[in-house]
Design an enzyme around this catalytic site. Sequence first.
Site, PDB file in Angstrom:
ATOM      1  N   HIS A  64      28.766  28.705  13.850  1.00  0.00           N
ATOM      2  CA  HIS A  64      28.081  27.084  13.785  1.00  0.00           C
ATOM      3  C   HIS A  64      27.306  26.913  12.457  1.00  0.00           C
ATOM      4  O   HIS A  64      26.347  26.127  12.507  1.00  0.00           O
ATOM      5  CB  HIS A  64      27.238  27.176  15.108  1.00  0.00           C
ATOM      6  CG  HIS A  64      27.748  27.490  16.227  1.00  0.00           C
ATOM      7  ND1 HIS A  64      28.859  26.723  16.646  1.00  0.00           N
ATOM      8  CD2 HIS A  64      27.929  28.425  17.059  1.00  0.00           C
ATOM      9  CE1 HIS A  64      29.474  27.226  18.053  1.00  0.00           C
ATOM     10  NE2 HIS A  64      28.826  28.201  18.162  1.00  0.00           N
ATOM     11  N   ARG A  91      24.634  22.914  18.789  1.00  0.00           N
ATOM     12  CA  ARG A  91      25.122  21.856  19.677  1.00  0.00           C
ATOM     13  C   ARG A  91      25.625  20.685  18.683  1.00  0.00           C
ATOM     14  O   ARG A  91      26.087  19.436  19.355  1.00  0.00           O
ATOM     15  CB  ARG A  91      24.252  21.365  20.721  1.00  0.00           C
ATOM     16  CG  ARG A  91      24.166  22.180  21.861  1.00  0.00           C
ATOM     17  CD  ARG A  91      23.097  22.002  22.747  1.00  0.00           C
ATOM     18  NE  ARG A  91      23.141  21.043  23.647  1.00  0.00           N
ATOM     19  CZ  ARG A  91      22.221  20.494  24.541  1.00  0.00           C
ATOM     20  NH1 ARG A  91      21.101  21.147  24.724  1.00  0.00           N
ATOM     21  NH2 ARG A  91      22.416  19.380  24.956  1.00  0.00           N
ATOM     22  N   PRO A 128      13.634  21.606  18.329  1.00  0.00           N
ATOM     23  CA  PRO A 128      12.408  22.099  17.512  1.00  0.00           C
ATOM     24  C   PRO A 128      11.614  20.527  17.631  1.00  0.00           C
ATOM     25  O   PRO A 128      11.949  19.534  17.556  1.00  0.00           O
ATOM     26  CB  PRO A 128      12.844  22.204  16.053  1.00  0.00           C
ATOM     27  CG  PRO A 128      14.383  22.444  16.085  1.00  0.00           C
ATOM     28  CD  PRO A 128      14.825  21.926  17.128  1.00  0.00           C
ATOM     29  N   GLU A 129      10.443  20.822  17.919  1.00  0.00           N
ATOM     30  CA  GLU A 129       9.315  19.748  17.815  1.00  0.00           C
ATOM     31  C   GLU A 129       8.463  19.872  16.541  1.00  0.00           C
ATOM     32  O   GLU A 129       8.906  20.930  15.944  1.00  0.00           O
ATOM     33  CB  GLU A 129       8.525  19.576  18.872  1.00  0.00           C
ATOM     34  CG  GLU A 129       9.474  19.617  20.323  1.00  0.00           C
ATOM     35  CD  GLU A 129       8.525  19.462  21.670  1.00  0.00           C
ATOM     36  OE1 GLU A 129       7.482  19.034  21.569  1.00  0.00           O
ATOM     37  OE2 GLU A 129       9.166  20.071  22.645  1.00  0.00           O
TER      38      GLU A 129
END
Length: 283
Positions: A92, A120, A2-3
Amino acid sequence: MPELPEVETIVRDLRPRLHARRIAAVWVGEKSLRRPYDPQWTPKLIGRRIKSLSRRGKWIVLCLDKNVYLVFHLGMTGQLTVVSRKEPVLPHTHLILRLKPFGRDPAEEPSRQLRFRDIRRFGSITFFADETKLMEFFNQSHLGPEPFGLDSIYWQNCLARTSRCLKAVLLDQRVLAGIGNIYSDEALFEARLHPKRMGRNVGSKEASRLRRAILTVLNRAIEKRGSSIRDYVSGNGNRGEYQEEFRVYGRFGEPCPRCGRPIRRIRLAGRSTHFCPGCQRQT
DNA sequence: ACAGGATCCTGGGGGC
DNA sequence: TGCCCCCAGGATCCTG
């Protein structure tokens, strides 16, 4: 992942869902993130009232009463959502804050949870015991200014005094906070500037074109609730729509929407970089 | 000062 | 079906 536009969308979605809530319980997963979770944070979180949620660059700042803070970075695959506790906990998931309503009308609605998920594990969660520590943290990482309201003289100077290429400058969070790989490519296309152009070779007209292009692209992406390529979901758990509007990112080989020449992809500043060789000349 | 590479991780897709 | 390789929205450290 995400930016700025994705993070902004998440923050806007979550704000009303966090309103008038208190942290009733904390669950922490086994696996460590980029920064390990310190178990001593838990007692400092329990019972705290949520005061506000804000964004600084790609960072999400949860402000609690007693002046303590919990700060999230989503890395590449991080997701922050508020859901009913009845929702199944996805794999996760690394942090769950159980939220309790307070004040009058402790309504019947099922209790909510703030969940942080990150496949990740490049993301992070950090606790700050007061506002000074939070500020120190951003200062030490030399986090640059926000793109909105970016001072044009500051921006011109940043470009004028570097021999780095524009792509590298845009990705540098110390220069400007919030831009990542997608929006740097899209902004350079919008400004018709080649990603390899050296900062100091960019004229003041071009610099201001780039500054405006950044704002145009970011604003449009926020309107479209961000870009979902694979993992990104907003605070509602929904996908964004800006990926439909990419003009160069991920479109190598396709015709440029402006001039029809095939979009090229190169490796620059360690990242795959997309541009139109016709509209974005290197000169 | 800067480029480039490697690193931290998991998972999806393509080729064979 | 399986295996191997490459790729991915980020940040940071190391080398040359």
